[in-house]
Design a protein around this motif. Structure first.
Motif, short mmCIF file in Angstrom:
data_model
loop_
_atom_site.label_atom_id
_atom_site.label_comp_id
_atom_site.label_asym_id
_atom_site.label_seq_id
_atom_site.Cartn_x
_atom_site.Cartn_y
_atom_site.Cartn_z
N UNK A 183 10.89 65.92 -6.28
CA UNK A 183 12.14 65.63 -6.98
C UNK A 183 13.01 66.89 -7.12
N UNK A 184 12.41 68.06 -6.87
CA UNK A 184 13.11 69.33 -7.05
C UNK A 184 13.28 70.05 -5.72
N UNK A 185 14.32 70.86 -5.59
CA UNK A 185 14.54 71.60 -4.34
C UNK A 185 13.63 72.82 -4.22
N UNK A 186 13.42 73.28 -3.01
CA UNK A 186 12.77 74.57 -2.80
C UNK A 186 13.70 75.64 -3.38
N UNK A 187 13.14 76.82 -3.65
CA UNK A 187 13.94 77.97 -4.09
C UNK A 187 13.79 79.06 -3.03
N UNK A 188 14.91 79.67 -2.65
CA UNK A 188 14.88 80.84 -1.77
C UNK A 188 15.46 81.99 -2.57
N UNK A 203 7.81 76.77 -3.46
CA UNK A 203 7.66 75.33 -3.30
C UNK A 203 7.75 74.64 -4.66
N UNK A 204 8.46 73.52 -4.74
CA UNK A 204 8.65 72.84 -6.02
C UNK A 204 7.38 72.12 -6.49
N UNK A 205 7.28 71.86 -7.79
CA UNK A 205 6.11 71.15 -8.32
C UNK A 205 6.04 69.70 -7.85
N UNK A 234 17.77 70.31 -0.18
CA UNK A 234 16.65 70.98 0.49
C UNK A 234 16.21 72.23 -0.26
N UNK A 235 17.17 73.08 -0.62
CA UNK A 235 16.85 74.28 -1.38
C UNK A 235 18.09 74.87 -2.00
N UNK A 236 17.88 75.69 -3.02
CA UNK A 236 18.95 76.49 -3.59
C UNK A 236 18.56 77.95 -3.44
N UNK A 237 19.55 78.84 -3.43
CA UNK A 237 19.26 80.25 -3.16
C UNK A 237 19.91 81.16 -4.19
N UNK A 261 5.54 77.21 -6.79
CA UNK A 261 4.49 78.01 -6.17
C UNK A 261 5.10 79.02 -5.20
N UNK A 262 4.77 80.29 -5.37
CA UNK A 262 5.31 81.34 -4.50
C UNK A 262 4.68 81.22 -3.13
N UNK A 263 5.52 81.22 -2.09
CA UNK A 263 5.01 81.03 -0.74
C UNK A 263 5.29 82.25 0.14
N UNK A 264 5.87 82.07 1.30
CA UNK A 264 5.97 83.13 2.32
C UNK A 264 6.94 84.25 1.96
#
Length: 287
Positions: free
Chosen positions: A85-90, A80-82, A35-38, A62-65
């Motif tokens: 296939x890639x996780x979100x980043x926090x 948000x990932x491109x 889901x995501x990595x931090x 893409x930078x989000x909230x």
């Protein structure tokens, strides 16, 4: 490179994955949807989010909230990932200027020698170079006293001063698993059945205000850390998170097999994340 080092230092990763394979939930680690990595950073000149985000923005994220954690003195954004296939980043950042003079002095002792953004020196198209940068020591190893002094005021600061850009956690998308394991409450029972302790801050399941994002995490495993001067101490390492993203109301009519990422709740929730941070805090690791 990030994940290989992370799973070697966080035994819960392999323990959970192997149990999932043994139960026939997945056939391999690669089948688990991340889901995501931090990552955690320090808000000091030439570092922090404004530096670290360049790596991911270059690769199409893409930078989000924006999120602010008043009690912990943190800024954060998610990216948000491109592609799916890639996780979100926090990505979070300690607002160093909001700390006491003593804590600021300790942190700047280690970072004042950095007079240019280290990311600007990277070839951002070179994956090997980026992977090595994640594991690079941008400042010298802290003393045990500096670590414990920071720990008293900001457990986040202490974690970063020792671990640097080490991967803080990766996240299993529970809703993407097979029937019987695709609800967080049931998956938590499965994890606890392996003898793994869950973060209880805010409850084992942290639920967003709209009820569509549920998150849980393991408690960070303690590791023997060697400090400057060869002193040692057991400190919190990293952990594993689990997330269940609910279906948005406008897509509730869709059959399960038609559901895609865009049909589910996206983004993050400040209250949830605030408690997830505490997976590395002594209130959890010592309880």
């Amino acid at each position: 490179m990030l994940f290989e080092r992370y799973q070697e230092k966080v035994p819960a990763v392999k323990k959970i994955t192997q149990a999932m394979i043994d139960r026939g939930i997945v056939s391999s680690q690669q089948e688990i949807v991340n889901d995501h990595i931090a990552f955690r950073t320090l808000g000091v000149p030439y570092l922090g989010i404004q530096s670290f985000e360049k790596i991911f923005l270059h690769h199409g994220y893409t930078k989000r909230d924006y999120y602010y954690f008043e009690g912990k003195k943190l800024n954060a954004y998610w990216y948000a990932p491109p592609t799916q296939a890639y996780p979100r980043i926090f990505m979070s950042e300690l607002v160093v200027t909001e700390l006491s003079d003593k804590a600021q002095y300790i942190i700047h002792q280690y970072t004042n020698h950095i007079t240019a953004d280290p990311v600007d020196a990277l070839d951002l198209n070179n994956g090997q170079q980026i992977g090595e940068f994640f594991h690079q020591s941008l400042w010298q190893l802290p003393t045990r006293k500096d670590y414990t002094d920071l720990l008293e005021e900001s457990e986040y600061a202490a974690w970063v001063i020792y671990n640097r850009y080490y991967l803080n956690h990766y996240t299993i998308s529970v809703h993407a698993l097979k029937e019987g394991y695709n609800k967080l409450a049931g998956f938590n029972q499965f994890v606890e059945g392996l003898g793994i302790k869950l973060n209880t801050s805010g409850g084992k399941i942290k639920i967003s205000g709209d009820g569509l994002l549920s998150q849980s995490s393991t408690v960070a495993e303690m590791q023997e850390a060697t400090f400057a001067g060869v002193e040692t101490m057991r400190i919190a390492g990293s952990y594993v998170e689990f997330a269940e993203r609910g279906v948005l109301p406008q897509f509730a009519h869709l059959p399960v097999e038609q559901l895609q990422t865009e049909h589910r709740r996206d983004g993050f929730e400040t209250n949830n994340a605030d408690k997830i941070f505490e997976s590395t805090y002594t209130g959890q690791t010592r309880s």
